[in-house]
Design a protein around this motif. Structure first.
Motif, PDB file in Angstrom:
ATOM      1  N   VAL A 195      33.697  31.362  38.340  1.00 42.38           N
ATOM      2  CA  VAL A 195      34.730  30.780  37.470  1.00 42.38           C
ATOM      3  C   VAL A 195      34.441  29.287  37.308  1.00 42.38           C
ATOM      4  CG1 VAL A 195      37.194  30.293  37.181  1.00 42.38           C
ATOM      5  CG2 VAL A 195      36.460  32.470  38.194  1.00 42.38           C
ATOM      6  N   THR A 196      34.500  28.816  36.069  1.00 43.42           N
ATOM      7  CA  THR A 196      34.380  27.382  35.803  1.00 43.42           C
ATOM      8  C   THR A 196      35.665  26.882  35.160  1.00 43.42           C
ATOM      9  OG1 THR A 196      31.967  27.249  35.612  1.00 43.42           O
ATOM     10  CG2 THR A 196      33.243  25.639  34.353  1.00 43.42           C
ATOM     11  N   LYS A 230      43.889  31.556  37.177  1.00 42.77           N
ATOM     12  CA  LYS A 230      43.768  32.382  35.963  1.00 42.77           C
ATOM     13  C   LYS A 230      42.403  33.054  35.909  1.00 42.77           C
ATOM     14  CE  LYS A 230      46.834  29.634  32.966  1.00 42.77           C
ATOM     15  NZ  LYS A 230      46.882  28.744  31.779  1.00 42.77           N
ATOM     16  N   GLY A 231      41.365  32.278  36.214  1.00 38.87           N
ATOM     17  CA  GLY A 231      40.023  32.828  36.166  1.00 38.87           C
ATOM     18  C   GLY A 231      39.778  33.896  37.213  1.00 38.87           C
ATOM     19  N   ARG A 238      42.474  39.154  51.405  1.00 39.73           N
ATOM     20  CA  ARG A 238      43.175  38.979  52.673  1.00 39.73           C
ATOM     21  C   ARG A 238      44.019  37.716  52.698  1.00 39.73           C
ATOM     22  NH1 ARG A 238      38.643  40.143  56.169  1.00 39.73           N
ATOM     23  NH2 ARG A 238      38.753  38.179  57.310  1.00 39.73           N
ATOM     24  N   VAL A 239      43.607  36.678  51.960  1.00 39.32           N
ATOM     25  CA  VAL A 239      44.356  35.410  51.967  1.00 39.32           C
ATOM     26  C   VAL A 239      45.291  35.290  50.765  1.00 39.32           C
ATOM     27  CG1 VAL A 239      42.563  34.230  53.271  1.00 39.32           C
ATOM     28  CG2 VAL A 239      42.544  34.085  50.766  1.00 39.32           C
ATOM     29  N   GLY A 240      45.478  36.388  50.033  1.00 39.56           N
ATOM     30  CA  GLY A 240      46.456  36.383  48.957  1.00 39.56           C
ATOM     31  C   GLY A 240      45.906  36.276  47.560  1.00 39.56           C
ATOM     32  N   SER A 241      44.592  36.221  47.410  1.00 38.39           N
ATOM     33  CA  SER A 241      43.932  36.196  46.087  1.00 38.39           C
ATOM     34  C   SER A 241      44.376  35.040  45.215  1.00 38.39           C
ATOM     35  CB  SER A 241      44.163  37.528  45.338  1.00 38.39           C
ATOM     36  OG  SER A 241      43.708  38.625  46.084  1.00 38.39           O
ATOM     37  N   ARG A 242      44.697  33.909  45.837  1.00 39.77           N
ATOM     38  CA  ARG A 242      45.137  32.744  45.060  1.00 39.77           C
ATOM     39  C   ARG A 242      44.782  31.451  45.783  1.00 39.77           C
ATOM     40  NH1 ARG A 242      48.444  32.904  40.889  1.00 39.77           N
ATOM     41  NH2 ARG A 242      49.213  30.802  41.279  1.00 39.77           N
TER      42      ARG A 242
END
Length: 303
Positions: A48-49, A114-115, A201-205
């Motif tokens: 992602v950029t 978002k990416g 595992r860390v919440g995808s954010r």
């Protein structure tokens, strides 16, 4: 006039200490590893950029990813509503991108979230719109992850470049230290890649309350989840130094966010003196690697 700053510079040059420095020597042509043949990875990669008003640099960023000669590769570019021609430049590469959008957002962390919400790769990473990957970087990373299924996060060494892509410094890191992450983040963000299973595992954010040190905060969360880190002794990415970058333009914000992380990890915000003492063992290992590369050069060290 005090001679202390000048003395510090002399000592750094004499010792070989380069971590944290944005210019270690005068500009010179960049020396980078060579790319290999096309490589089909058993693990898919998503990059992602996030970009905002970086028209002068974003073409090199995008090309550095597209020319990696590795597949399957998913490349997502999220623009925060640039007004300087960035979107026109990215549009030239649109057919090669997995996704591109341009709309106002609430900051870099928002753009990255978002990416990554669109990303489907087994291996994830991000590359800012003014940095770039070095040839063969993704193949090296993919091969390492494939050969080491127990490793969750990898990162490499950094070449520092100026706005004209001339080399002005190098960060050669020692082996990974979980301890140092509580004090200082020396890990070059543009060289960091991690597995999807860890991301989930860390919440995808990313924590979007951070606008500067979101990468360090993510690494701390990775550590808290028991992630296995590995430093790769190879130059993976190039970090660009220029007057408009956040590292230079937002020093006060950066310090506040870094102290917020230190407070969380250590239970208090250490003094500058305490920080210097805490990093000595790590710095000594960095100097050991730096001097080994000078006295006993290898293809990796010369690359």
């Amino acid at each position: 006039m005090s001679i202390v700053p000048e003395l510090k510079t002399i000592l750094r040059h004499a010792s070989g200490f380069r971590l944290g420095q944005f210019q270690a020597y005068p500009p010179r042509p960049i020396r980078a590893p060579a790319a290999g043949p096309d490589y089909i990875s058993p693990l898919s990669i998503s990059i992602v950029t996030p970009v905002l008003n970086q028209a002068a640099f974003v073409a090199q960023t995008i090309e550095s990813v597209l020319m990696q000669r590795v597949s399957p590769l998913e490349y997502i570019v999220i623009d925060g509503g640039s007004t300087d021609g960035t979107t026109d430049t990215v549009a030239l590469y649109r057919k090669y991108l997995s996704h591109f959008e341009s709309q106002k957002d609430s900051g870099q962390s928002d753009a990255l979230n978002k990416g990554f919400a669109l990303a489907s790769g087994d291996i994830l990473g991000w590359l800012n719109g003014d940095d770039f990957l070095l040839p063969g970087a993704l193949e090296f990373v993919a091969r390492f992850f494939t050969a080491h299924p127990d490793v969750d996060v990898v990162y490499g060494d950094r070449i520092v470049v100026d706005r004209d892509s001339r080399e002005i410094g190098r960060w050669m890191l020692p082996s990974h230290s979980n301890r140092i992450l509580s004090w200082v983040d020396y890990i070059p963000q543009e060289t960091v890649f991690w597995r999807r299973r860890l991301w989930e595992r860390v919440g995808s954010r990313l924590d979007d309350s951070f606008d500067f040190a979101m990468d360090w905060e993510l690494l701390v969360r990775f550590r808290e989840c028991g992630a296995r880190f590995r430093h790769l002794p190879r130059f993976i990415g190039a970090f660009r130094v220029h007057s408009a970058q956040k590292t230079i333009a937002q020093k006060d914000l950066g310090l506040a966010e870094m102290n917020r992380i230190r407070g969380r990890c250590l239970g208090y915000v250490p003094s500058e003196g305490e920080l210097r003492l805490a990093v000595i063992p790590y710095v000594m290992r960095h100097l050991g690697r730096e001097w080994r590369s000078r006295l006993m050069p290898t293809p990796t060290a010369r690359s």
